[in-house]
Design a protein around this motif. Structure first.
Motif, PDB file in Angstrom:
ATOM      1  N   GLU A  42     -37.964 -17.017  18.978  1.00 31.50           N
ATOM      2  CA  GLU A  42     -38.708 -16.916  17.730  1.00 31.50           C
ATOM      3  C   GLU A  42     -38.188 -15.665  17.032  1.00 31.50           C
ATOM      4  OE1 GLU A  42     -43.242 -17.206  16.010  1.00 31.50           O
ATOM      5  OE2 GLU A  42     -42.997 -16.672  18.117  1.00 31.50           O
ATOM      6  N   LEU A  43     -37.546 -15.857  15.892  1.00 29.00           N
ATOM      7  CA  LEU A  43     -36.987 -14.737  15.124  1.00 29.00           C
ATOM      8  C   LEU A  43     -37.953 -14.386  14.000  1.00 29.00           C
ATOM      9  CD1 LEU A  43     -34.719 -12.770  14.379  1.00 29.00           C
ATOM     10  CD2 LEU A  43     -33.593 -14.650  13.154  1.00 29.00           C
ATOM     11  N   PHE A  44     -38.608 -13.245  14.125  1.00 24.72           N
ATOM     12  CA  PHE A  44     -39.552 -12.812  13.093  1.00 24.72           C
ATOM     13  C   PHE A  44     -38.798 -12.185  11.925  1.00 24.72           C
ATOM     14  CE2 PHE A  44     -42.257 -12.955  16.853  1.00 24.72           C
ATOM     15  CZ  PHE A  44     -43.369 -13.614  16.353  1.00 24.72           C
ATOM     16  N   ILE A  90     -37.718 -19.722  13.164  1.00 31.15           N
ATOM     17  CA  ILE A  90     -37.817 -18.544  12.300  1.00 31.15           C
ATOM     18  C   ILE A  90     -39.277 -18.404  11.918  1.00 31.15           C
ATOM     19  CG2 ILE A  90     -37.313 -17.635   9.996  1.00 31.15           C
ATOM     20  CD1 ILE A  90     -34.720 -19.066  10.051  1.00 31.15           C
ATOM     21  N   SER A  91     -39.814 -17.191  12.075  1.00 30.60           N
ATOM     22  CA  SER A  91     -41.206 -16.977  11.686  1.00 30.60           C
ATOM     23  C   SER A  91     -41.277 -15.936  10.567  1.00 30.60           C
ATOM     24  CB  SER A  91     -42.045 -16.562  12.898  1.00 30.60           C
ATOM     25  OG  SER A  91     -42.269 -17.699  13.705  1.00 30.60           O
ATOM     26  N   PRO A  92     -41.339 -16.426   9.326  1.00 33.71           N
ATOM     27  CA  PRO A  92     -41.429 -15.511   8.195  1.00 33.71           C
ATOM     28  C   PRO A  92     -42.800 -14.846   8.130  1.00 33.71           C
ATOM     29  CG  PRO A  92     -40.762 -17.726   7.493  1.00 33.71           C
ATOM     30  CD  PRO A  92     -41.286 -17.828   8.892  1.00 33.71           C
ATOM     31  N   GLY A  93     -42.811 -13.658   7.569  1.00 32.82           N
ATOM     32  CA  GLY A  93     -44.070 -13.058   7.153  1.00 32.82           C
ATOM     33  C   GLY A  93     -44.388 -13.557   5.754  1.00 32.82           C
ATOM     34  N   PRO A  94     -45.370 -12.946   5.096  1.00 35.69           N
ATOM     35  CA  PRO A  94     -45.686 -13.340   3.721  1.00 35.69           C
ATOM     36  C   PRO A  94     -44.432 -13.251   2.836  1.00 35.69           C
ATOM     37  CG  PRO A  94     -47.379 -11.885   4.588  1.00 35.69           C
ATOM     38  CD  PRO A  94     -46.269 -11.890   5.593  1.00 35.69           C
ATOM     39  N   THR A  95     -44.145 -14.348   2.150  1.00 35.52           N
ATOM     40  CA  THR A  95     -42.904 -14.455   1.374  1.00 35.52           C
ATOM     41  C   THR A  95     -43.242 -14.868  -0.047  1.00 35.52           C
ATOM     42  OG1 THR A  95     -41.783 -15.143   3.411  1.00 35.52           O
ATOM     43  CG2 THR A  95     -40.613 -15.547   1.358  1.00 35.52           C
ATOM     44  N   ASP A  96     -42.502 -14.316  -0.989  1.00 33.41           N
ATOM     45  CA  ASP A  96     -42.756 -14.561  -2.409  1.00 33.41           C
ATOM     46  C   ASP A  96     -42.206 -15.935  -2.806  1.00 33.41           C
ATOM     47  OD1 ASP A  96     -43.436 -14.321  -5.026  1.00 33.41           O
ATOM     48  OD2 ASP A  96     -42.033 -12.711  -5.502  1.00 33.41           O
TER      49      ASP A  96
END
Length: 245
Positions: free
Chosen positions: A235-237, A180-186
Motif C-alpha cells: 500500500e503506497l500512501f 495506491i492510497s491517496p490522501g485528500p486530493t483536489d
C-alpha cells in the motif's frame, strides 16, 4: 539520446478515467508511451476526456458495478490482444456516521468500490500479460478513523486486503498487485464542499495542503512501470503524511 518512455508500447486500462486522478493518470500514461482505454459512466464526460487526452486512447462507457459493462469494456480492449497495466481507479465516496447508515449507502459503496474493483481485475486476467501490473486506488481512509467514513473506509480496507491475496494468487504469472492510497486530493469530488470543511481536511495533513491529481498519477506510473519491478503487495500512501502521524 532520446529518453526512453516508461510505458512504451504498453496497453493500459484505467477505470473512472474521465476526471480527477483517473484522467491525470491517463494523460501521463499516454505521454509515457502507453495506449490507454478509459471508462466512465457519462458518455459526455468520456468524450471530453478522450479529446483532452488527445491520442492513443479509447473511451468505453460503463459502470464498474455492472458486470455486463465490464464485459463490454474487455471486448473493446481485446482488439489490442493484451493488457499490461490495469489501474482500477473508479470508485465512489459518500459518508454517513454510525447510526445513520442506510442499506442503500452500504450497498452502493460496496457494489462499486469492492465488487466493481474485484471484477474489473478478474475479468482482465485472460488478457493481462504475465509480468503485468495491477494497481488499485485505495484511500488513507482505510487506516484512519475519520468520523462518518466507516463504510467508505471499510471498502478501501478491502482493496488493501485484495492486493495481498492477489500477490499470492498471481505469483506464478509474475503479475504485481499494489494499492495506491491517496490522501485528500483536489479533484471534482471536492468542488462544492464548504470552505470550512476543506480547511478542516487540510488541517489533518502534515504537509499542509491537499494533493494534486498529477501527484497521485505519478505514483500510479511508478507502480505501472519497471521502476517498481520488485514491488508487489504494498500500500503506497500518497497523502502528505496523513496516514503516518
Amino acid at each position: 539520446m532520446a529518453k526512453t518512455k516508461k510505458l512504451q508500447g504498453k496497453v493500459a486500462v484505467i477505470t473512472g478515467g474521465t476526471t480527477g486522478i483517473g484522467l491525470a493518470a491517463a494523460k501521463l500514461f499516454v505521454k509515457e508511451g502507453a495506449y490507454v482505454f478509459i471508462t466512465g459512466r457519462s458518455q459526455k464526460e468520456l468524450d471530453e476526456a478522450v479529446k483532452a487526452i488527445g491520442s492513443n486512447v479509447t473511451g468505453v462507457q460503463g459502470d464498474i458495478a455492472n458486470l455486463t459493462d465490464l464485459d463490454r469494456l474487455y471486448e473493446a480492449v481485446a482488439i489490442k490482444g493484451r493488457i499490461d497495466v490495469v489501474f482500477a481507479n473508479a470508485g465512489v465516496a459518500e459518508f454517513a456516521p454510525l447510526g445513520k447508515i442506510t442499506e442503500e449507502h452500504f450497498d452502493k459503496l460496496f457494489d462499486i468500490n469492492v465488487k466493481g474493483t474485484l471484477f474489473t481485475v478478474q475479468k482482465a486476467l485472460p488478457l493481462l500479460n504475465d509480468g503485468g501490473s495491477i494497481i488499485l486506488n485505495g484511500s488513507v481512509a482505510s487506516v484512519k478513523g475519520t468520523p462518518a467514513f466507516g463504510v467508505y473506509g471499510a471498502t478501501k480496507a478491502a482493496l488493501r486486503s485484495f492486493v495481498r491475496t492477489w500477490t499470492s494468487d498471481l505469483k506464478d504469472r509474475h503479475i504485481r498487485s499494489n494499492v495506491i492510497s491517496p490522501g485528500p486530493t483536489d479533484t471534482p469530488v471536492i468542488d462544492g464542499q464548504p470552505a470550512d470543511a476543506i480547511a478542516r481536511i487540510v488541517s489533518t495533513i502534515p504537509m499542509g495542503r491537499m494533493g494534486e491529481p498529477d501527484e497521485i498519477a505519478k505514483a500510479a506510473l511508478f507502480l505501472a512501470s519497471d521502476d517498481s519491478s520488485f514491488i508487489t503487495g504494498i500500500e503506497l500512501f500518497v497523502d502528505g503524511g496523513r496516514g503516518q502521524v
